[in-house]
Design an enzyme around this catalytic site. Structure first.
Site, PDB file in Angstrom:
ATOM      1  CG  HIS A 121      -2.149  -0.877   1.000  1.00 15.70           C
ATOM      2  ND1 HIS A 121      -3.418  -0.376   0.962  1.00 15.70           N
ATOM      3  CD2 HIS A 121      -2.272  -2.211   0.790  1.00 15.70           C
ATOM      4  CE1 HIS A 121      -4.281  -1.354   0.759  1.00 15.70           C
ATOM      5  NE2 HIS A 121      -3.597  -2.480   0.653  1.00 15.70           N
ATOM      6  CG  LEU A 130      -6.904 -13.673 -20.567  1.00 14.60           C
ATOM      7  CD1 LEU A 130      -5.856 -13.964 -21.624  1.00 14.60           C
ATOM      8  CD2 LEU A 130      -8.144 -14.531 -20.795  1.00 14.60           C
ATOM      9  CD1 TRP A 153      -0.264  -0.804  -4.359  1.00 16.97           C
ATOM     10  CD2 TRP A 153      -0.705   0.290  -6.250  1.00 16.97           C
ATOM     11  NE1 TRP A 153      -0.090  -1.679  -5.396  1.00 16.97           N
ATOM     12  CE2 TRP A 153      -0.356  -1.044  -6.568  1.00 16.97           C
ATOM     13  CE3 TRP A 153      -1.023   1.176  -7.286  1.00 16.97           C
ATOM     14  CZ2 TRP A 153      -0.319  -1.511  -7.877  1.00 16.97           C
ATOM     15  CZ3 TRP A 153      -0.989   0.703  -8.597  1.00 16.97           C
ATOM     16  CH2 TRP A 153      -0.645  -0.617  -8.882  1.00 16.97           C
ATOM     17  CB  SER A 160      13.661  -9.973   0.469  1.00 13.79           C
ATOM     18  OG  SER A 160      14.782 -10.503  -0.230  1.00 13.79           O
ATOM     19  CE  LYS A 161      18.193  -9.510  -3.609  1.00 11.02           C
ATOM     20  NZ  LYS A 161      19.433  -8.917  -3.026  1.00 11.02           N
ATOM     21  NE  ARG A 162      10.376  -1.973  -1.189  1.00 14.55           N
ATOM     22  CZ  ARG A 162       9.102  -1.831  -0.872  1.00 14.55           C
ATOM     23  NH1 ARG A 162       8.526  -2.723  -0.091  1.00 14.55           N
ATOM     24  NH2 ARG A 162       8.406  -0.817  -1.340  1.00 14.55           N
ATOM     25  CG  LEU A 163      13.020  -7.447  -8.100  1.00 12.60           C
ATOM     26  CD1 LEU A 163      13.379  -8.785  -8.726  1.00 12.60           C
ATOM     27  CD2 LEU A 163      13.832  -6.322  -8.755  1.00 12.60           C
ATOM     28  CB  ALA A 164       6.142  -6.321  -7.052  1.00 10.72           C
ATOM     29  CG  LEU A 211       3.716  -8.146 -10.739  1.00 12.02           C
ATOM     30  CD1 LEU A 211       5.057  -7.700 -11.298  1.00 12.02           C
ATOM     31  CD2 LEU A 211       3.078  -7.016  -9.934  1.00 12.02           C
TER      32      LEU A 211
END
Length: 493
Positions: free
Chosen positions: A45, A493, A48, A190-194, A182
């Site tokens: 969050h 999808l 975002w 843990s790399k916070r790639l998202a 995604l």
């Protein structure tokens, strides 16, 4: 039976119930990306809060806003020209999904990391054919298929995709990106790639002068425009009981379940047949007009899109279930006028069953798009009029009245027709070897879910718009017994 036998039976029932719950969560989209929290990892969050999305207020409700873009107008010249910075040891990679080796890399990444339960009992099994169908819609940009690799080994460890889509939200139609798949490798969460992937696909989309996006998640983020619920229709009771998907009710038998969920041997609607290429113009006109009834829908601006989504995944050869088939589309042709009066379709997305001695694949079908002309006045229905809907119109060619705007007589006709269409497509799915047929509470699905013996899942799918303020849109999950349709007309999808 002694007490120990009774306890063993009880333990076995509990085990099977828990196993069934895990599989239901997967099919519902509640367990995703293989993370222990069982949620779809679309960023925290905190991330975002920095994005142009409606924010959840202290009361839990979105602040009252005017519908439209959130950000001030921009141009591609305002967008950073270089990719974002990745953690040390990683590099960006644009994926050519048409390349067999690269598509296989995406397939492996998704199958091993995108969706599975904590005990690794089930995994979505995305085929190369499915990915090609999902990611190469007309106008797609290879630059929107984004991967992250380990610099030393070149191993693909993260992926996100976007495709172009025209979206109508109530009276406004605009180009957008449909964001999907995604996925970050389980060992790199843990790399916070998202958030980095989301920012990068946003940057690339903005460079093409597109500023809105649509996406879904099984978790609550700021802020859903609407929510749908998953329902499931049993097609293969012996197998679903055996793998733990469906418990065997006390006092019941497999034979009784087979009888309960049996379907006729052949479709019953006169003129019901598989869709062909020459049907595309009529199907496109019918589908656009039908979707005009919903508050949010895909615009399907041209027939190339209709052909891609309904025919390009039909596979090879003829008869039965084809090699590499991912989509099934059927129409009803009026025997007298030879006009197309109805469309119904579904796609296949199986799950691998891990650690089972007998079964290795759950064949799952998902309801896709459908349309029928019974909701239109006889003088203007697609089966009784030579007036064509302009496939390239910039705005909706028929006023969007919203589902539920029909009178009681028309609603009853719609309910009857959708039940007949669904009954026939369930027969097709059964003949093609599917074990379960899934549907959300979007479109007018609530009109047939109960009668066609769909059972409610415990998962919900939330719809989101990026950089677009939008009043809430009914996803139909509260009104399945009232047979009230939803206002969501986009199938993702």
């Amino acid at each position: 039976m002694d007490s120990s036998d009774s306890k063993a039976a009880t333990d076995e029932e509990i085990r099977r119930a828990l196993k069934a719950a895990d599989l239901m969560k997967i099919l519902d989209g509640k367990i995703a990306l293989g993370n222990k929290s069982g949620t779809k990892n679309l960023g925290e969050h905190k991330f975002w809060k920095t994005q142009p999305v409606p924010q959840i207020t202290g009361s839990g409700a979105p602040a009252p806003i005017e519908e439209g873009p959130i950000d001030d107008p921009k141009t591609p010249a305002d967008v950073r020209q270089e990719p974002g910075v990745l953690p040390a040891g990683f590099e960006w990679s644009t994926i050519d999904i048409n390349d067999e080796e690269q598509s296989k890399e995406v397939y492996v990444l998704l199958c091993e990391n995108y969706v599975e339960d904590d005990d690794a009992m089930f995994r979505f099994n995305y085929s190369r054919e499915f990915l090609l169908w999902a990611l190469t819609a007309p106008g797609y940009l290879p630059d929107w298929h984004i991967g992250v690799r380990v610099q030393k080994t070149k191993k693909l460890v993260a992926f996100i995709s976007g495709i172009k889509i025209d979206i109508r939200v109530r009276a406004k139609t605009f180009p957008a990106a449909e964001i999907n798949f995604l996925c970050v490798h389980k060992k790199l969460r843990s790399k916070r790639l998202a958030p980095v992937l989301i920012k990068e696909v946003t940057r690339r989309v903005n460079l093409t002068n597109i500023w809105q996006a649509i996406y879904t998640a099984g978790v609550i983020l700021p802020t859903p425009i609407g929510t749908c619920r998953y329902f499931h229709r049993n097609l293969n009771p012996p197998k679903l009981v055996d793998i733990g998907f469906s418990p065997l009710p006390r006092g019941s038998t497999i034979a009784r379940l087979v009888q309960q969920y049996s379907v006729p041997s052949h479709p019953r609607i006169p003129g019901f047949r598989e869709m062909k290429k020459e049907d595309v113009p009529q199907v496109g006109a019918l589908l656009r007009r039908y979707l005009d009834r919903f508050d949010v829908a895909q615009a399907f601006r041209d027939d190339d899109e209709v052909e891609h989504w309904l025919l390009s995944g039909q596979g090879k050869e003829v008869g039965g279930r084809r090699v590499e088939q991912v989509v099934w589309a059927y129409v009803v042709e009026d025997p007298t006028t030879h006009r197309i009066t109805d469309l119904i379709s579904f796609y296949a997305l199986p799950s691998t069953i891990m650690k089972h001695p007998k079964h290795n694949l759950l064949n799952a079908a998902y309801m896709f798009y459908y349309a029928t002309d019974v909701v239109f006045p006889p003088s203007s229905s697609s089966a009784n009029s030579d007036v064509d809907v302009d496939a390239n119109a910039g705005e909706s060619s028929v006023a969007a009245v919203g589902t539920g705007g029909e009178d009681a007589k028309t609603k009853k006709k719609l309910e009857t027709r959708l039940n007949a269409l669904t009954a026939d497509i369930l027969i097709i799915a059964k003949q093609a070897g599917f074990d379960v047929f899934n549907a959300l509470t979007l479109l007018d699905n609530n009109m047939f879910l109960q009668e066609q013996k769909f059972g409610p899942g415990d998962g919900y799918l939330n719809y989101y718009l990026y950089n677009w303020n939008c009043a809430p849109i009914d996803g139909g999950h509260h009104s399945t017994t009232a047979k009230q349709g939803s206002k969501i007309g986009v199938v993702m999808l």
